[in-house]
Design a protein around this motif. Structure first.
Motif, PDB file in Angstrom:
ATOM      1  N   ASP A  28       0.819  -1.212   0.000  1.00  0.00           N
ATOM      2  CA  ASP A  28       0.000   0.000   0.000  1.00  0.00           C
ATOM      3  C   ASP A  28       0.856   1.266   0.000  1.00  0.00           C
ATOM      4  OD1 ASP A  28       0.946  -0.129   2.572  1.00  0.00           O
ATOM      5  OD2 ASP A  28      -0.990   0.282   3.537  1.00  0.00           O
ATOM      6  N   ASN A  29       2.145   1.146   0.301  1.00  0.00           N
ATOM      7  CA  ASN A  29       3.025   2.314   0.248  1.00  0.00           C
ATOM      8  C   ASN A  29       3.668   2.487  -1.126  1.00  0.00           C
ATOM      9  OD1 ASN A  29       4.869   0.260   0.155  1.00  0.00           O
ATOM     10  ND2 ASN A  29       5.813   0.707   2.130  1.00  0.00           N
ATOM     11  N   GLY A  30       3.199   1.686  -2.112  1.00  0.00           N
ATOM     12  CA  GLY A  30       3.722   1.829  -3.469  1.00  0.00           C
ATOM     13  C   GLY A  30       4.923   0.957  -3.774  1.00  0.00           C
ATOM     14  N   GLN A  31       5.521   0.373  -2.730  1.00  0.00           N
ATOM     15  CA  GLN A  31       6.667  -0.508  -2.956  1.00  0.00           C
ATOM     16  C   GLN A  31       6.205  -1.796  -3.649  1.00  0.00           C
ATOM     17  OE1 GLN A  31       9.842   0.046  -2.244  1.00  0.00           O
ATOM     18  NE2 GLN A  31       9.755   1.833  -0.897  1.00  0.00           N
ATOM     19  N   THR A  32       7.107  -2.418  -4.404  1.00  0.00           N
ATOM     20  CA  THR A  32       6.818  -3.715  -5.001  1.00  0.00           C
ATOM     21  C   THR A  32       8.032  -4.635  -4.836  1.00  0.00           C
ATOM     22  OG1 THR A  32       7.669  -3.059  -7.161  1.00  0.00           O
ATOM     23  CG2 THR A  32       5.305  -2.741  -6.788  1.00  0.00           C
ATOM     24  N   ILE A  33       7.772  -5.930  -4.814  1.00  0.00           N
ATOM     25  CA  ILE A  33       8.852  -6.925  -4.822  1.00  0.00           C
ATOM     26  C   ILE A  33       8.494  -7.979  -5.861  1.00  0.00           C
ATOM     27  CG2 ILE A  33      10.189  -8.603  -3.479  1.00  0.00           C
ATOM     28  CD1 ILE A  33       9.196  -7.224  -0.910  1.00  0.00           C
ATOM     29  N   ASP A  34       9.425  -8.263  -6.783  1.00  0.00           N
ATOM     30  CA  ASP A  34       9.222  -9.365  -7.731  1.00  0.00           C
ATOM     31  C   ASP A  34       9.424 -10.674  -6.989  1.00  0.00           C
ATOM     32  OD1 ASP A  34       8.933  -7.465  -9.593  1.00  0.00           O
ATOM     33  OD2 ASP A  34      10.746  -7.943 -10.746  1.00  0.00           O
ATOM     34  N   SER A  35       8.467 -11.576  -7.074  1.00  0.00           N
ATOM     35  CA  SER A  35       8.640 -12.863  -6.398  1.00  0.00           C
ATOM     36  C   SER A  35       7.729 -13.921  -6.993  1.00  0.00           C
ATOM     37  CB  SER A  35       8.348 -12.720  -4.900  1.00  0.00           C
ATOM     38  OG  SER A  35       8.370 -14.000  -4.295  1.00  0.00           O
ATOM     39  N   ALA A  36       8.273 -15.116  -7.155  1.00  0.00           N
ATOM     40  CA  ALA A  36       7.464 -16.246  -7.617  1.00  0.00           C
ATOM     41  C   ALA A  36       6.994 -17.087  -6.440  1.00  0.00           C
ATOM     42  CB  ALA A  36       8.274 -17.100  -8.591  1.00  0.00           C
ATOM     43  N   CYS A  37       7.329 -16.653  -5.222  1.00  0.00           N
ATOM     44  CA  CYS A  37       6.907 -17.439  -4.056  1.00  0.00           C
ATOM     45  C   CYS A  37       6.528 -16.535  -2.889  1.00  0.00           C
ATOM     46  CB  CYS A  37       8.004 -18.413  -3.642  1.00  0.00           C
ATOM     47  SG  CYS A  37       7.478 -19.480  -2.277  1.00  0.00           S
ATOM     48  N   VAL A  38       5.249 -16.444  -2.636  1.00  0.00           N
ATOM     49  CA  VAL A  38       4.758 -15.654  -1.509  1.00  0.00           C
ATOM     50  C   VAL A  38       4.103 -16.591  -0.492  1.00  0.00           C
ATOM     51  CG1 VAL A  38       3.074 -13.902  -0.799  1.00  0.00           C
ATOM     52  CG2 VAL A  38       4.476 -13.546  -2.839  1.00  0.00           C
ATOM     53  N   VAL A  39       4.560 -16.504   0.745  1.00  0.00           N
ATOM     54  CA  VAL A  39       3.997 -17.309   1.825  1.00  0.00           C
ATOM     55  C   VAL A  39       3.069 -16.409   2.624  1.00  0.00           C
ATOM     56  CG1 VAL A  39       4.523 -18.796   3.787  1.00  0.00           C
ATOM     57  CG2 VAL A  39       6.198 -18.562   1.929  1.00  0.00           C
ATOM     58  N   TRP A  40       1.822 -16.796   2.727  1.00  0.00           N
ATOM     59  CA  TRP A  40       0.816 -15.948   3.356  1.00  0.00           C
ATOM     60  C   TRP A  40       0.476 -16.501   4.748  1.00  0.00           C
ATOM     61  CZ3 TRP A  40      -1.080 -11.295   1.921  1.00  0.00           C
ATOM     62  CH2 TRP A  40      -2.220 -10.821   2.585  1.00  0.00           C
ATOM     63  N   VAL A  41       1.008 -15.837   5.775  1.00  0.00           N
ATOM     64  CA  VAL A  41       0.727 -16.247   7.156  1.00  0.00           C
ATOM     65  C   VAL A  41       0.255 -15.018   7.921  1.00  0.00           C
ATOM     66  CG1 VAL A  41       2.190 -18.283   7.316  1.00  0.00           C
ATOM     67  CG2 VAL A  41       3.226 -16.032   7.585  1.00  0.00           C
ATOM     68  N   SER A  42      -0.684 -14.318   7.296  1.00  0.00           N
ATOM     69  CA  SER A  42      -1.038 -12.994   7.776  1.00  0.00           C
ATOM     70  C   SER A  42      -2.309 -12.961   8.603  1.00  0.00           C
ATOM     71  CB  SER A  42      -1.185 -12.074   6.560  1.00  0.00           C
ATOM     72  OG  SER A  42      -1.418 -10.767   6.970  1.00  0.00           O
ATOM     73  N   GLY A  43      -2.999 -14.063   8.687  1.00  0.00           N
ATOM     74  CA  GLY A  43      -4.221 -14.028   9.492  1.00  0.00           C
ATOM     75  C   GLY A  43      -4.993 -15.315   9.336  1.00  0.00           C
ATOM     76  N   VAL A  44      -5.908 -15.571  10.276  1.00  0.00           N
ATOM     77  CA  VAL A  44      -6.737 -16.772  10.190  1.00  0.00           C
ATOM     78  C   VAL A  44      -8.193 -16.408  10.435  1.00  0.00           C
ATOM     79  CG1 VAL A  44      -4.892 -18.318  10.981  1.00  0.00           C
ATOM     80  CG2 VAL A  44      -6.445 -17.313  12.656  1.00  0.00           C
ATOM     81  N   ARG A  45      -9.064 -17.273   9.986  1.00  0.00           N
ATOM     82  CA  ARG A  45     -10.469 -17.179  10.366  1.00  0.00           C
ATOM     83  C   ARG A  45     -10.935 -18.588  10.712  1.00  0.00           C
ATOM     84  NH1 ARG A  45     -13.158 -19.265   6.098  1.00  0.00           N
ATOM     85  NH2 ARG A  45     -12.090 -19.106   4.101  1.00  0.00           N
ATOM     86  N   ALA A  46     -11.937 -18.645  11.597  1.00  0.00           N
ATOM     87  CA  ALA A  46     -12.427 -19.947  12.039  1.00  0.00           C
ATOM     88  C   ALA A  46     -13.042 -20.699  10.869  1.00  0.00           C
ATOM     89  CB  ALA A  46     -13.458 -19.764  13.143  1.00  0.00           C
ATOM     90  N   ASN A  47     -12.861 -22.032  10.857  1.00  0.00           N
ATOM     91  CA  ASN A  47     -13.536 -22.844   9.852  1.00  0.00           C
ATOM     92  C   ASN A  47     -15.041 -22.744  10.066  1.00  0.00           C
ATOM     93  OD1 ASN A  47     -11.604 -24.177   8.074  1.00  0.00           O
ATOM     94  ND2 ASN A  47     -10.794 -25.103   9.947  1.00  0.00           N
ATOM     95  N   ALA A  48     -15.786 -22.699   8.951  1.00  0.00           N
ATOM     96  CA  ALA A  48     -17.234 -22.458   9.030  1.00  0.00           C
ATOM     97  C   ALA A  48     -18.020 -23.757   8.974  1.00  0.00           C
ATOM     98  CB  ALA A  48     -17.670 -21.546   7.896  1.00  0.00           C
ATOM     99  N   ILE A  49     -19.190 -23.734   9.582  1.00  0.00           N
ATOM    100  CA  ILE A  49     -20.121 -24.861   9.504  1.00  0.00           C
ATOM    101  C   ILE A  49     -21.526 -24.296   9.351  1.00  0.00           C
ATOM    102  CG2 ILE A  49     -20.180 -24.986  12.056  1.00  0.00           C
ATOM    103  CD1 ILE A  49     -20.665 -28.019  11.748  1.00  0.00           C
ATOM    104  N   GLY A  50     -22.353 -24.942   8.530  1.00  0.00           N
ATOM    105  CA  GLY A  50     -23.697 -24.444   8.274  1.00  0.00           C
ATOM    106  C   GLY A  50     -24.634 -24.662   9.458  1.00  0.00           C
ATOM    107  N   GLY A  51     -25.772 -23.968   9.429  1.00  0.00           N
ATOM    108  CA  GLY A  51     -26.794 -24.176  10.453  1.00  0.00           C
ATOM    109  C   GLY A  51     -26.600 -23.386  11.727  1.00  0.00           C
ATOM    110  N   ILE A  52     -25.637 -22.437  11.693  1.00  0.00           N
ATOM    111  CA  ILE A  52     -25.376 -21.606  12.867  1.00  0.00           C
ATOM    112  C   ILE A  52     -26.059 -20.248  12.650  1.00  0.00           C
ATOM    113  CG2 ILE A  52     -23.559 -20.427  14.191  1.00  0.00           C
ATOM    114  CD1 ILE A  52     -23.011 -23.265  14.537  1.00  0.00           C
ATOM    115  N   PRO A  53     -26.879 -19.777  13.606  1.00  0.00           N
ATOM    116  CA  PRO A  53     -27.512 -18.454  13.441  1.00  0.00           C
ATOM    117  C   PRO A  53     -26.454 -17.362  13.262  1.00  0.00           C
ATOM    118  CG  PRO A  53     -28.376 -19.620  15.377  1.00  0.00           C
ATOM    119  CD  PRO A  53     -27.208 -20.406  14.886  1.00  0.00           C
ATOM    120  N   ALA A  54     -26.744 -16.386  12.411  1.00  0.00           N
ATOM    121  CA  ALA A  54     -25.754 -15.366  12.062  1.00  0.00           C
ATOM    122  C   ALA A  54     -25.245 -14.601  13.280  1.00  0.00           C
ATOM    123  CB  ALA A  54     -26.353 -14.391  11.046  1.00  0.00           C
ATOM    124  N   ASP A  55     -26.119 -14.383  14.268  1.00  0.00           N
ATOM    125  CA  ASP A  55     -25.691 -13.565  15.411  1.00  0.00           C
ATOM    126  C   ASP A  55     -24.761 -14.325  16.362  1.00  0.00           C
ATOM    127  OD1 ASP A  55     -27.731 -15.262  16.178  1.00  0.00           O
ATOM    128  OD2 ASP A  55     -28.357 -13.960  17.818  1.00  0.00           O
TER     129      ASP A  55
END
Lengths: 434, 434
Positions: free
Chosen positions: B262-289
Motif C-alpha cells: 500500500d506504500n507503493g513498494q513492489t517486490i518481484d517474487s514467484a513465491c509468496v507465503v501468506w501467514v497474515s491471518g486466520v479465520r475460524a472454519n465455518a459450519i452451516g446451520g449456525i444463526p448469524a448472530d
C-alpha cells in the motif's frame, strides 16, 4: 571453447565448457544413470545429468512405501546432494523429448542440451499392454509417487468400507487384487497380508477378517525367473499369510469395480495393483528399427545404440544384441543396470584415451524376493534357500544399496521399529494440494 | 436403545448405542478435539470423532515441514491409532457440512450423525481477507498439506532459476516474500534463512547469495503478542541471518509475479507465503448472530455455543463472551484449545452427573517463537528471555507435545542430525499423482 548455446543449461557455468573438455549428458538418474555419473568422477569430463525428478529413487523398496512401511524420503535421495563436491557436475530438472544425433543434442522441456557423449538410462515404466480401461482404473507401482497414490487409495477404501451399508459393496472396498506374479507382485502381496493381519484388526475392528488379497498371475507359477522350488516356497508362504494366489488367470478388463479374467472369473474390487509388465521409457528421434522388444533400444555389446554415434543406452531401457548367453536380452534388474553403467563409464574413458572398447559381460549375483517378516526366497548361483536366512540377506543387501548414511540409518530404524511393534505405523492419507 | 439411523455411521457397532448411553460427537481432531476425546475415556459415553483427515497434526512444527527439516509423518499421527484400545470410540473420515440443533444431528459427506453432545473443534484456516488474487497465487502454511505444496514450490523455483537466462526473471524465482509478522512468519523466515545459508550454496553453487527473503509485516513490530523486547530480539536475529524485515508494509496485491504494497513498494517474487491471518472454519446451520470476529463462534464461559443446546465450541473456532480478563477473546494458541477441551470434557461429565458446570479460566503458560539454530524468544509470566536457553526450552516443550513415542524419537533424531550436519536433507519434490 566457451558457450555452446545449449539453451537448457542457462547462462551459468554449466554452459561453459573448459578448453577441449567434452560433455557427457546422462538422461535419467536411476540406479544406472547415477552409477555412471559417479564412475566418471575422475575422468576429466563435464557431466550433465537430466531427470524429470530431483531425486534418485530405490526401486526394490517402493512396495514398502505403498504398504506404509517406509516414508518416500527413506528411499529417495536428492540428486543435487549426491553431486555436492563433484567438480564440473550439473543437474537439470527436465523432461527429455527427443534426440538429434546429427546435431548431437537433445530437446528438453527447458531447451536444447548439446552432448559429446549421450547415455540413456531412462528406465522402464508400467506396461498396460494397450488396455485403456486397466490403465485408467488400476494403480501402477513403479515410482515413489505411484506408491504414495496407492497407499492413499488403500487407506481411503478402508474408511469407505467402514460406513458402507451394503455388504456386497463393502466387500468390494475390502478386496485388493494384485496383478502380476513377479517379484513386485509377491512383495506387495506379502506386505499387504501383514497389514491385513496386524494393522486392520486394530484400526478397523469392524472390518477384521473382511479384507481379501488376491494375487492374480497369468503364468503357471510365481517368480518365473527363479527356480520352481523358490516359486513353490513363495506360494506356500503367501497362502499361509492369507493371500489367495490365482495362477493361470489372465486379467482382460477392469472398470474400477470388477476385475474380469479370460477364464470368465471375476472379482469385485475397488483397488487393483498392476505390476504385470514394463516397457522402456520412450524418447523421440530414434529410428524405428532400433526399438526392440517392449520398447528397449537395441544396442551392440558395448551398449552403443545401433546406428547412433556416441549414444549409449543402459539398464531397463536397453537390449544387447549378440550376447551369446542372453539372446533375449538381460533381465531388467538393478544389478544389470549397475554393471552396464560401470562398463559404459570405462568405455567412455577408453574412447577418450583412444583405447579399444570392451563388451559388457553380465555377472549374475543372484536374485531374491521378500515375502514378509522372516520370509524370503534367494538364489545365488546354485545355492537356493528361503526363510529367515534369505530374509536377513535381503535386508542386508538392500540396506547396503540405499544411498546416504542418514537414509540407511532411518530405514534400519523403521524396520526395527516395525519388527518390534508388529504393526505398520505410517498410515496418513496425505495429498499435496498445489 | 439400538440403531438410531445415523447414516454416517454405517451399519456396524458405532451405530448401536448401548442402553441409556449417550453419544458425544467431536468435529475436528486437532489439538483440542483430540484432548477432549481422550479426556472422556472413563466417562462411560460413546465418542465419535469426525475429521476430514485421517490424522491429527501438530501445528507448531508445520513450518519445519515447509522448510524440509521434517517429514509430514513426523508431525502427523493416524487418528485410529490414537484410539486403539479405547472402548466405544469411533472415527469417521468426513467433511461436516451443517448442524441441525433441533434434530440434534450433523450433516456430513458420508450421511447424518446424531449426537447427544456436540463439540466443534474445527480450528481455523488461512484468512486472505477477501483478496482473491492473493488467495490464488500465494501459499498458505496452515496444514501439513499446505507445507508440502510450499516445499515443492520453493524447490522447483530454484530449479527454474538455474536455467533462467534473464537476470531479472531469475531474481524473481530467488525472492521469497513472507507476509505476516506473527510467530509463523518469524519461524518460516528463520528456517528459510538457514536453508539459504547452508543448503543453497552447496546444492546450487551458481545461485549462492542470490536468494533473498523478505518478511513483510503490516504492524510496526514483529510478534506483537509478545513484549517489545522479544520483538526487537527476533528482528535483530532475523536481520543477522539475512532476512529483510519490512515493518509497516501492507500487501495489497499479488499476481503471481509482483507483490504490491500500500506504500507503493513492489517486490518481484514467484513465491509468496501468506501467514497474515486466520479465520475460524465455518459450519452451516449456525444463526448469524452467533458468528463473531473472524468467524469464531460466540460461546458462554462454559464454551457452550450461544443459543444451541448441547453444542460446544473450543479453541480457534470459539470466542468466549464475558471473560473479564479476555474481552476480545482468548489467543488462538494450542494451550487455549487444550485447556478448553479439558474443561468441556469435565463439564460434560458434570452435566451427566447433574452437577453445576464451571466456567473456563485461562492459565497462560507463556509464549515462545523459534527463529533459528540456537535462537528463540520466550515469555513465561514476567520472565522474558532469548538465545540458546529459549531455543532449548522451545525444543523440549514441542518434543513433549508430539504424539507417540516413535514420532518423538524420529523428530529428535532428525533435529540432531540436522544440527550436526548443518544442512537440511529432505529436499524431494514429491507429488502424489492420483
Amino acid at each position: 571453447m566457451g558457450n555452446d548455446n545449449s539453451t537448457g543449461l542457462g547462462t551459468m557455468r554449466a554452459n561453459i565448457k573448459r578448453d577441449g573438455q567434452k560433455r557427457v549428458v546422462i538422461v535419467g538418474c536411476g540406479l544406472g544413470g547415477l552409477k555412471l555419473a559417479m564412475s566418471l568422477r575422475h575422468a576429466g569430463l563435464q557431466v550433465v545429468v537430466v531427470d524429470r525428478n530431483n531425486y534418485n529413487q530405490f526401486p526394490p523398496l517402493i512396495y514398502q512405501v505403498a504398504s506404509a512401511g517406509l516414508e518416500p524420503s527413506n528411499i529417495a535421495f536428492p540428486i543435487r546432494r549426491l553431486f555436492q563436491g563433484y567438480d564440473n557436475y550439473y543437474y537439470r530438472m527436465a523432461d527429455v523429448k527427443s534426440i538429434d544425433s546429427d546435431e548431437k543434442c537433445i530437446a528438453t522441456s527447458i531447451g536444447t542440451i548439446h552432448y559429446d557423449y549421450l547415455v540413456l538410462g531412462m528406465g522402464a515404466t508400467t506396461n498396460f499392454f494397450g488396455n485403456k480401461n486397466v490403465e485408467r482404473n488400476a494403480f501402477p507401482m513403479k515410482t515413489v509417487e505411484d506408491a504414495m497414490a496407492l497407499r492413499n487409495h488403500l487407506l481411503h477404501n478402508l474408511e469407505i468400507a467402514e460406513t458402507e451399508t451394503s455388504a456386497a459393496k463393502r466387500q468390494k472396498y475390502m478386496n485388493v487384487v494384485i496383478v502380476g506374479g513377479g517379484p513386485s507382485g509377491v512383495e506387495i502381496a506379502g506386505a499387504l497380508a501383514e497389514m491385513k493381519r496386524f494393522v486392520v484388526p486394530r484400526d478397523y475392528p469392524d472390518l477384521a477378517d473382511r479384507m481379501h488379497i488376491y494375487l492374480v498371475n497369468a503364468g503357471d507359477r510365481l517368480l518365473k525367473a527363479m527356480d520352481a522350488k523358490s516359486s513353490a516356497e513363495a506360494e506356500k508362504d503367501l497362502e499361509r499369510m492369507g493371500v489367495h494366489v490365482r495362477n493361470g488367470w489372465r486379467v482382460t478388463d477392469y472398470d474400477g469395480s470388477v476385475v474380469t479374467m479370460d477364464n470368465g472369473q471375476t472379482i469385485d474390487s475397488a483397488c487393483v495393483v498392476w505390476v504385470s509388465g514394463v516397457r522402456a521409457n520412450a524418447i523421440g528421434g530414434i529410428p524405428a528399427d532400433v526399438v526392440g522388444h517392449a520398447g528397449r533400444l537395441i544396442c551392440d555389446r558395448m551398449n552403443r545404440v545401433k546406428g547412433l554415434k556416441d549414444v549409449f543406452a543402459i539398464g531397463d531401457q536397453s537390449i544387447i544384441e549378440g550376447d551369446p548367453e542372453w539372446k533375449l536380452g538381460h533381465p531388467q534388474l538393478a544389478q544389470v543396470a549397475l554393471q552396464q553403467a560401470a562398463n559404459v563409464a570405462r568405455n567412455i574413458i577408453r574412447e577418450e584415451h583412444g583405447e579399444t572398447l570392451r563388451p559388457f559381460v553380465y555377472k549374475n549375483l543372484g536374485t531374491m524376493a521378500t515375502i514378509g517378516r522372516k520370509a524370503a526366497v534367494a538364489e545365488i548361483g546354485k545355492w537356493k534357500f528361503g526363510g529367515l536366512t534369505a530374509w536377513l540377506l535381503w535386508l542386508v543387501v538392500h540396506l547396503r544399496s540405499i544411498l546416504g548414511v542418514k537414509n540407511k540409518f532411518f530405514v534400519l530404524l523403521n524396520w526395527m521399529w516395525n519388527y518390534v511393534n508388529y504393526k505398520q505405523s505410517l498410515r496418513l492419507i496425505l495429498r499435496s494440494k498445489k
